[in-house]
Design a protein around this motif. Structure first.
Motif, short mmCIF file in Angstrom:
data_model
loop_
_atom_site.label_atom_id
_atom_site.label_comp_id
_atom_site.label_asym_id
_atom_site.label_seq_id
_atom_site.Cartn_x
_atom_site.Cartn_y
_atom_site.Cartn_z
N ARG A 1 13.86 -42.85 81.16
CA ARG A 1 15.01 -43.69 81.55
C ARG A 1 14.85 -45.11 81.02
O ARG A 1 15.83 -45.80 80.74
CB ARG A 1 15.23 -43.66 83.06
CG ARG A 1 15.83 -42.32 83.53
CD ARG A 1 16.27 -42.33 84.99
NE ARG A 1 17.36 -43.26 85.21
CZ ARG A 1 17.24 -44.42 85.84
NH1 ARG A 1 16.08 -44.78 86.35
NH2 ARG A 1 18.28 -45.21 85.97
N GLN A 2 13.59 -45.56 80.88
CA GLN A 2 13.36 -46.89 80.31
C GLN A 2 13.69 -46.94 78.81
O GLN A 2 13.85 -48.02 78.24
CB GLN A 2 11.90 -47.32 80.53
CG GLN A 2 11.61 -47.75 81.97
CD GLN A 2 10.13 -47.79 82.29
OE1 GLN A 2 9.30 -47.63 81.40
NE2 GLN A 2 9.79 -48.01 83.56
N MET A 3 13.80 -45.76 78.18
CA MET A 3 14.14 -45.73 76.75
C MET A 3 15.63 -45.95 76.51
O MET A 3 16.05 -46.03 75.36
CB MET A 3 13.71 -44.38 76.15
CG MET A 3 12.21 -44.13 76.17
SD MET A 3 11.81 -42.42 75.69
CE MET A 3 10.01 -42.44 75.94
N GLY A 4 16.43 -45.94 77.58
CA GLY A 4 17.86 -46.17 77.39
C GLY A 4 18.79 -45.43 78.33
O GLY A 4 19.61 -46.06 78.99
N PRO A 5 18.69 -44.10 78.41
CA PRO A 5 19.69 -43.34 79.18
C PRO A 5 19.58 -43.62 80.68
O PRO A 5 18.50 -43.45 81.25
CB PRO A 5 19.33 -41.88 78.90
CG PRO A 5 18.28 -41.89 77.84
CD PRO A 5 17.65 -43.23 77.84
N GLU A 6 20.69 -44.04 81.29
CA GLU A 6 20.61 -44.31 82.73
C GLU A 6 20.53 -43.02 83.54
O GLU A 6 20.06 -43.01 84.67
CB GLU A 6 21.77 -45.20 83.21
CG GLU A 6 23.16 -44.67 82.94
CD GLU A 6 23.77 -45.30 81.67
OE1 GLU A 6 24.96 -45.63 81.72
OE2 GLU A 6 23.06 -45.41 80.64
N ILE A 7 20.99 -41.94 82.93
CA ILE A 7 20.95 -40.64 83.61
C ILE A 7 20.13 -39.67 82.75
O ILE A 7 20.32 -39.58 81.55
CB ILE A 7 22.38 -40.09 83.81
CG1 ILE A 7 23.15 -41.03 84.75
CG2 ILE A 7 22.36 -38.67 84.36
CD1 ILE A 7 24.65 -40.81 84.74
N LEU A 8 19.20 -38.99 83.43
CA LEU A 8 18.33 -38.06 82.72
C LEU A 8 18.35 -36.71 83.42
O LEU A 8 18.28 -36.64 84.65
CB LEU A 8 16.89 -38.61 82.71
CG LEU A 8 15.82 -37.65 82.18
CD1 LEU A 8 15.99 -37.42 80.69
CD2 LEU A 8 14.43 -38.21 82.48
N ILE A 9 18.45 -35.66 82.64
CA ILE A 9 18.36 -34.31 83.20
C ILE A 9 17.22 -33.57 82.51
O ILE A 9 17.19 -33.47 81.28
CB ILE A 9 19.68 -33.54 83.00
CG1 ILE A 9 20.81 -34.26 83.77
CG2 ILE A 9 19.55 -32.10 83.49
CD1 ILE A 9 22.19 -33.74 83.44
N ILE A 10 16.28 -33.10 83.31
CA ILE A 10 15.19 -32.29 82.77
C ILE A 10 15.43 -30.84 83.16
O ILE A 10 15.43 -30.50 84.35
CB ILE A 10 13.81 -32.79 83.27
CG1 ILE A 10 13.58 -34.24 82.79
CG2 ILE A 10 12.69 -31.88 82.77
CD1 ILE A 10 12.22 -34.82 83.19
N LYS A 11 15.65 -30.01 82.15
CA LYS A 11 15.87 -28.58 82.39
C LYS A 11 14.52 -27.88 82.50
O LYS A 11 13.62 -28.15 81.71
CB LYS A 11 16.66 -27.96 81.22
CG LYS A 11 18.06 -28.52 81.03
CD LYS A 11 18.67 -28.02 79.72
CE LYS A 11 17.96 -28.64 78.51
NZ LYS A 11 18.54 -28.24 77.21
N LYS A 12 14.42 -26.97 83.47
CA LYS A 12 13.15 -26.28 83.67
C LYS A 12 13.29 -24.76 83.61
O LYS A 12 12.50 -24.03 84.22
CB LYS A 12 12.54 -26.71 85.01
CG LYS A 12 12.38 -28.24 85.15
CD LYS A 12 11.53 -28.63 86.35
CE LYS A 12 12.18 -28.18 87.65
NZ LYS A 12 11.32 -28.45 88.82
N GLY A 13 14.31 -24.29 82.90
CA GLY A 13 14.48 -22.84 82.72
C GLY A 13 14.58 -22.11 84.05
O GLY A 13 15.44 -22.45 84.88
#
Lengths: 305, 305
Positions: free
Chosen positions: A193-205
């Motif tokens: 999130r510090q790299m730019g995107p305010e929203i992050l989604i991590i997919k875990k299959g």
């Protein structure tokens, strides 16, 4: 306020423990557009194919109200082809071949009306192409970006540059760990999130997905499936359902973004039930709503007796 | 209607990337009893230690209202010792040494009043010992059983025999796959429930837990943690919180079992925040309730805008 989708359009040859299919419709832009088409219409597609691209695939996409003006057809070229084989546990896949073909010299040029799009989904292609498309959009309101391990390994600097212009970044758990070199997913999420995107989604299959916003972490369950026919396109279908629902509802509150994650998971679960794009070609509104409610049932509990 | 717990009582030497601790309190029965003690009291403990077992550990357990009449102290013997090392990603651990000591010839004999227990938690020890304890309980109402890969590998037939008398079976995802030789967890769950236990819980570490009953699948999230100090005892703490809550509420409806899974996850999350049993030694009612509500927030979403 259209929804613009860029990504690959491919002919996939896929082998799983259950079946085998040759030159079926595939590609990130294809799966995203189909999944999104159940929520928003039209979906403006940007991509490239060769002159061998089957007409019936074009017809099927048009039936789903996917706008193909932005799909370049390169005369004399062949369509991008990918071959993969899934093993018994379906978490491991081998790429058997990749033929870039028409994709090799792809230079995305947006039709003028596409430039007005406010919702943009940068499907999984190399980050320089993703940036080229985004640069042509005049005033994007929500930019969703998907990626894969290949680009983290080979084009990390371009990806990092792109991430500064991205609102929602979607990647899977191993990619999040790879990008940050941090094994703890919660810490990795903070770093991303510090790299730019305010929203992050991590997919875990098979373990669902995690949503990270400024103040919230949301854990979405995976739909329990006894048989996964073909995992190809699951992540793209997730992205399509996610941005499609947000584009339909035009609300970016944390609560609505949670629902979008569940709609993304819903579309991914339909995708893997059949080979190629078949699972996304003939869904009803009721089927989608029913599955959404199954997700609700799957994860809800009351606080007190 | 007491709650009876059997399992190991150990002195653990644990090394993690963060710290190192020597001969700290450990063992499945210890973690289960402490976690359960926040819900039900007294907890009747069955286990064995040597005469070297530190007095302050006995005092700490007694302060938590753990009944130690069933804990045998073998004069001249040493307490069971285990040494382990966790790696940077904490999902991998090496056993450095195992000294059975007093445990080697453990013959669990229940004090008469323990035989009246109605709720029984068979913590992770070999299945023949688990069966020996269960056989002495006159009229158990709910039998919860935990296990580990070692017993699946070396005593599978004894474990399968035991499972016929078990109501709730708890194991982790890799153990479920190992026991059934089935990579798909949903199918594996079906197969395990056919082995006897009507209720099955598959723990997935950082990915939460899955509950399977006759008609329900429930997906519990994992508590998002940036730092896990010591994963030792997490699974035992889960079992303790789970059965402790059920024993406190005396209700075995699917809805209450879901809540028990969340209380189990809650206690596991406290456990791993500190070394050894420290994370379970000084919790307040409010802390537990707050964390339970965080789990609720983490996984809930509204159906409509």
């Amino acid at each position: 306020m259209a929804l613009l989708v860029v990504g690959s359009i491919a002919l996939d040859s896929v082998e799983t423990p259950f079946d085998k299919i040759d030159e079926a419709l595939g590609g990130s832009a294809t799966y995203i557009s189909l999944a999104a088409s159940y929520f928003s219409s039209p979906v403006e597609l940007v991509g490239v194919v060769g002159s061998d691209f089957p007409k019936n695939y074009i017809e099927m996409l048009e039936e789903h109200n996917v706008d193909l003006e932005g799909m370049q057809i390169i005369e004399g070229e062949k369509t991008f082809r990918w071959g993969g084989k899934y093993h018994y546990d379906l978490n491991v896949r081998d790429t058997l071949f990749t033929e870039l073909n028409a994709f090799q010299n792809f230079n995305p040029v947006l039709p003028d009306r596409y430039k007005k799009a406010r919702y943009v989904c940068l499907g999984n292609i190399d980050p320089i192409l993703q940036m080229k498309v985004l640069d042509q959009v005049e005033n994007p309101q929500l930019v969703v970006c998907d990626t894969m391990n290949l680009w983290i390994n080979t084009m990390k600097q371009d990806l990092l540059k792109l991430l500064k212009s991205v609102n929602v970044f979607i990647l899977n758990d191993s990619e999040a760990r790879m990008l940050t070199e941090e094994p703890n997913l919660i810490k990795a999420a903070k770093l991303i999130r510090q790299m730019g995107p305010e929203i992050l989604i991590i997919k875990k299959g098979e373990h669902g997905a995690l949503l990270f916003t400024q103040d919230t972490i949301f854990s979405a369950p995976a739909y329990p499936m006894e048989i996964i026919f073909d995992p190809t396109g699951a992540g793209d279908s997730f992205a399509g359902g996610f941005i499609g629902y947000l584009h339909q509802t035009r609300e970016l509150s944390p609560e609505n973004i949670k629902r979008a994650v569940i709609y993304g998971s819903t579309m991914a679960s339909f995708c893997v039930e059949k080979f190629s794009t078949k699972g996304l070609e003939d869904l009803s509104y009721l089927q989608i709503q029913d599955r959404f409610r199954e997700f609700k049932k799957l994860s809800s509990f009351d606080e007190t007796i």
